[in-house]
Design a protein around this motif. Structure first.
Motif, PDB file in Angstrom:
ATOM      1  N   ASP A  33      54.570  34.695  46.799  1.00 48.50           N
ATOM      2  CA  ASP A  33      54.553  33.408  45.960  1.00 48.50           C
ATOM      3  C   ASP A  33      53.054  33.005  45.378  1.00 48.50           C
ATOM      4  O   ASP A  33      53.163  32.391  44.340  1.00 48.50           O
ATOM      5  N   GLY A  34      52.192  33.479  46.147  1.00 51.12           N
ATOM      6  CA  GLY A  34      50.697  33.096  45.804  1.00 51.12           C
ATOM      7  C   GLY A  34      50.597  34.016  44.611  1.00 51.12           C
ATOM      8  O   GLY A  34      50.064  33.467  43.604  1.00 51.12           O
ATOM      9  N   GLY A  35      50.866  35.162  44.503  1.00 49.76           N
ATOM     10  CA  GLY A  35      50.597  36.162  43.566  1.00 49.76           C
ATOM     11  C   GLY A  35      51.297  35.372  42.213  1.00 49.76           C
ATOM     12  O   GLY A  35      50.770  35.532  41.077  1.00 49.76           O
ATOM     13  N   ASN A  62      59.184  35.277  48.286  1.00 47.92           N
ATOM     14  CA  ASN A  62      58.779  34.027  48.437  1.00 47.92           C
ATOM     15  C   ASN A  62      59.153  33.490  50.025  1.00 47.92           C
ATOM     16  O   ASN A  62      60.091  33.447  50.208  1.00 47.92           O
ATOM     17  N   ASN A  63      57.732  33.351  50.689  1.00 53.12           N
ATOM     18  CA  ASN A  63      57.842  32.828  52.131  1.00 53.12           C
ATOM     19  C   ASN A  63      57.493  31.567  52.158  1.00 53.12           C
ATOM     20  O   ASN A  63      57.160  30.922  53.061  1.00 53.12           O
ATOM     21  N   LEU A  64      57.228  30.929  50.972  1.00 48.93           N
ATOM     22  CA  LEU A  64      57.077  29.603  50.985  1.00 48.93           C
ATOM     23  C   LEU A  64      55.589  29.055  51.321  1.00 48.93           C
ATOM     24  O   LEU A  64      55.282  27.831  51.372  1.00 48.93           O
ATOM     25  N   LEU A  65      54.914  29.967  51.371  1.00 48.81           N
ATOM     26  CA  LEU A  65      53.244  29.607  51.770  1.00 48.81           C
ATOM     27  C   LEU A  65      52.482  30.897  51.785  1.00 48.81           C
ATOM     28  O   LEU A  65      53.027  31.882  51.488  1.00 48.81           O
ATOM     29  N   TYR A  66      51.113  30.650  51.603  1.00 49.53           N
ATOM     30  CA  TYR A  66      50.068  31.534  51.840  1.00 49.53           C
ATOM     31  C   TYR A  66      50.210  32.167  53.296  1.00 49.53           C
ATOM     32  O   TYR A  66      49.585  31.452  54.206  1.00 49.53           O
TER      33      TYR A  66
END
Ligand code: SF4
Lengths: 420, 371
Positions: free
Chosen positions: A94-96, A120-124
């Motif tokens: 998700d960050g990328g 997407n793990n919903l966080l960095y």
């Protein structure tokens, strides 16, 4: 298709115990095997972050790039290979996805034939569990800031941009089936997989355990984006050959400035002057200057004509300055010295040392600069005016250009009449 | 002298460079237009077998990396603001060892500065553009003949050394039209792109004596290949700080420095017995050629060194410079950036600079400084 070879290596998963990324990787490999892909037919493009550790897990070709840029890299690989038998799979987190959102939209807009898997793990994860642009506002307790902007919906964004297929699935779905469907599609497919981060998410965010993302599936029926290949001809062959057929009386070199307004044919008059000089056995250089907004304001051209080869193309003290409009005058008036020969339109300025003529009247708005050039050629006798007529011969504006040149000749005749 | 057997045209260096790149085997132009590199964009659209319009400079260079990893030779043209955006990906291309050519047309900075004013101000940025101070081949043409031959050398160097190569130009050099006899352009060397035969197992970053690993593109049917922008071992897999992965990173410097003479080009117009030397590059070379003529006409003995492979600097350049009593650097920037590459910022009685900011350095200005 040949019998499928195992897409997954025997290497131990590099993720934290219980991390959802392992399931995602296994599902990607399973779906490729189910579809019959051989290792060398698959190119995995990986990003940065926990999802970027996947390269050693695949027996396929791999390319590990930069944070957020992998969808763009995937576009290059897909178009560069231009081979429908090869499959490009881009994997990012998700960050990328937020760093390189533009790259996702562009791949979707062009409907490039590749699959992007957003885990997407919903966080960095790699940097300590900070919230991302794809995190949910439901983790209110954990949010470090007052930022309550809604997360991006990349599935919908990709769809709006033209992706053939985009889907978000939660962690109770069968990833393999979903991935197979996406990979089978011709064109751009995006799969947002949900992956729980055990090290940060599950430990620090109490709501995460019970959080189920909303699923979404969207399709567009569009043709696949390709890069067109064509045969082209040499740029050198397209250049107009100028074989000397006249002679010039110039023995040294002469610098000329032509000044007027945008759209007034200043640049083309300068080019025609240079071309006529080459037809007369001279060397020539030509450069233009105009505001960034080319359709308004001044237009100035510098021409150097020389008997000998020209090295330096700068022009500090022009010997001749031709001015056909006020815009041009304001731009070049400071370059005029006592030794400059100035040809100026009657409407622009009057000075007894200048040669003041009705260039605009005889040449018209677009031909005034060419009239001034023609006048100077006749007046100075640098080379025969026939050289200029020769240059305009194959122009599609030949009639009006000839009129501008002849108009200048009439101005010359008036001079003679005055003298008589 | 123009003769009837000449093939004279009015032409600019953008056209010559574009044509030379295609004739040398470049496959695709990917670009985002920016002044003063716009002519490259429009000529490439007409001439390259493949042309793509990227949505921004970051995408442009990423797409180029993808093409290159797939076995194609991509080209782009930009100016400083675009180059700044491309910097991260240029490092990636360098680390992955991807052949490609970037044309940088210098204009007056800082920042967006003056888009239509020429300059020679990007040299220092380029010198340090690869994190860690790694060398990157940068060719700077000084005239049309250079534009033709150096473009060919750029493609050749990119392929043979598996590296991005920069052609560093300037606004006046690529936008000014000149009469030119195109019959003077020599046929270009055809560059061999067949991969060397390798003993299996193929390791994508294992290099032999020439320090350059054999290139197999993504998607090839013979060997599994991997490309990696992070510190990696011979297999192309991330390895932090192992002797193999660090040696692999060192090799990036060694491959370019050990074989520097294969791609180091310069022109020396030596005047017998001269104590003075003018050193110049790019757009200032023509003014220097005229300055030399002026000086010699007035009885001054002076030699001229035109550097064409501007970075990395070969020992030959240092040796030539060392053999003169005084050296004048002629450059279109504030302080003499190439001079600072050689001598640093410290004052040196042997060194003079003829510089200009915001307009072209003239022959008489160079003459004055030399005298
Ligand atoms: S930090 Fe989180 S996302 Fe990353 S590997 Fe560990 S559990 Fe998975």
């Amino acid at each position: 298709m040949e019998a499928a070879k195992k897409i997954l290596t025997n290497i131990k998963m590099p993720f934290c115990p219980g991390c959802g990324h392992g399931v995602c990787v296994k599902s990607i490999s399973k779906s490729l095997e189910n579809l019959g892909y051989r290792s060398k037919d698959v190119i995995i493009v990986s990003d940065i972050g926990c999802s970027g550790l996947v390269d050693p897990l695949f027996t396929t070709h791999t390319i590990h790039g930069l944070h957020g840029r992998s969808p763009a890299l995937g576009v290059g690989v897909t178009l560069g290979l231009d081979n429908p038998n090869k499959k490009v799979i881009v994997i990012q987190g998700d960050g990328g996805a937020t760093i390189g959102l533009q790259h996702i939209l562009e791949a979707a807009r062009r409907n490039i034939d590749m699959t992007l898997v957003v885990i997407n793990n919903l966080l960095y994860g790699m940097t300590g569990g900070q919230m991302s642009g794809l995190s949910t506002n439901e983790f209110k307790e954990y949010k470090h800031s007052n930022d309550d902007a809604d997360p991006y919906d990349v599935v919908n964004l990709a769809h709006q941009s033209g992706a053939a297929f985009s889907i978000r699935v939660n962690n109770i779905s069968n990833f393999t089936d979903v991935l197979e469907e996406a990979i089978r599609i011709s064109g751009f497919s995006l799969v947002e997989l949900s992956s729980l981060c055990t090290s940060h998410g599950m430990k620090k965010i109490s709501e995460m355990k019970h959080y189920i993302v909303a699923e979404e599936k969207l399709t567009n029926n569009r043709s696949v984006g390709v890069s067109i290949k064509r045969n082209t001809a040499s740029l050198l062959d397209k250049s107009k050959i100028l074989t000397p057929q006249f002679t010039s009386k110039i023995n040294d070199s002469i610098g000329i400035v032509i000044a007027g307004s945008a759209g007034g044919g200043v640049q083309s008059a300068a080019k025609m002057l240079a071309q006529a000089a080459i037809l007369s056995g001279l060397y020539a250089t030509m450069k233009g200057e105009y505001p960034i907004t080319v359709g308004t304001g001044f237009s100035v051209a510098e021409v150097i004509l020389s008997k000998k080869p020209i090295h330096f193309t700068g022009l500090e003290n022009p010997k001749v300055v031709m001015v056909v409009t006020e815009d041009g005058w304001n731009k070049v008036k400071n370059r005029i010295t006592n030794s400059t020969k100035v040809f100026v339109d009657t409407k622009v300025s009057y000075n007894s040392t200048f040669i003041t003529k009705d260039f605009l009247k005889v040449g018209g708005k677009k031909g005034a600069a060419l009239s001034a050039v023609s006048y100077w050629i006749k007046e100075s006798g640098v080379f025969p005016i026939e050289a200029l007529f020769k240059v305009v011969e194959d122009s599609k504006y030949v009639t009006s250009l000839q009129k501008a040149i002849k108009g200048a000749e009439e101005l010359r005749e008036l001079v003679y009449a005055d003298r008589k | 002298m123009n003769t009837k057997s000449s093939k004279n045209v009015m032409i600019d260096a953008s056209r010559i460079i574009t044509e030379a790149l295609v004739q040398s085997g470049a496959d695709v132009f990917i670009g985002y237009p920016i002044t003063p590199s716009n002519l490259f964009y429009s000529y490439s659209k007409e001439r390259f077998p493949e042309f793509l319009a990227g949505p921004d400079e970051i995408s442009v260079l990423q797409w180029m990396c993808g093409y290159s990893a797939a076995g194609k030779i991509p080209v782009t043209a930009t100016a400083f603001p675009g180059l700044a955006l491309m910097t991260e990906t240029l490092n990636m291309a360098y680390m992955m060892e991807l052949p490609m050519v970037l044309i940088i047309t210098q204009r007056l900075g800082p920042s967006t500065g003056s888009a239509t004013t020429g300059a020679q101000g990007d040299l220092k940025f380029l010198d340090g553009i690869i994190s860690g101070g790694f060398p990157l081949p940068i060719f700077s043409p000084s005239n049309f003949n250079d534009a033709w031959t150096l473009s060919n050398k750029a493609v050749k160097t990119a392929i043979e050394f598996r590296t991005p190569v920069i052609i560093l130009t300037s606004k006046e050099l690529v936008m000014t039209q000149r009469s030119f006899n195109i019959n003077l352009l020599e046929p270009l060397e055809q560059i061999n792109r067949t991969p060397k035969v390798v003993e299996p197992p193929y390791k994508p970053y294992k290099a032999g004596k020439d320090r350059v690993p054999t290139f197999y593109p993504l998607g090839n049917n013979e060997y599994q290949t991997r490309f990696n922008a992070s510190t990696h071992d011979n297999d192309g897999l991330i390895r932090k700080g192992t002797p193999e992965s660090l040696a692999n990173t060192w090799r990036l410097r060694e491959k370019l420095e050990e074989r520097i003479n294969e791609y180091s080009f310069f022109e020396l117009d030596a005047d017998d017995g001269a104590d003075d030397l003018i050193v110049t590059w790019g757009v200032s070379a023509d003014a220097s050629r005229d300055a030399i003529n002026l000086l010699r006409k007035n009885g001054k003995k002076v030699s001229l060194l035109i550097v064409k492979t501007i970075l990395p600097i070969s020992q030959n350049i240092f040796n030539i410079i060392d053999s003169f009593k005084t050296v004048t650097f002629a450059e279109e920037n504030m302080t003499g950036l190439y001079k600072e590459m050689i001598f640093g910022k410290r004052k040196n009685s042997k060194v003079k600079v003829a510089t200009k900011f915001g307009s072209m350095l003239t022959p008489s200005e160079i003459e004055e400084i030399v005298n």
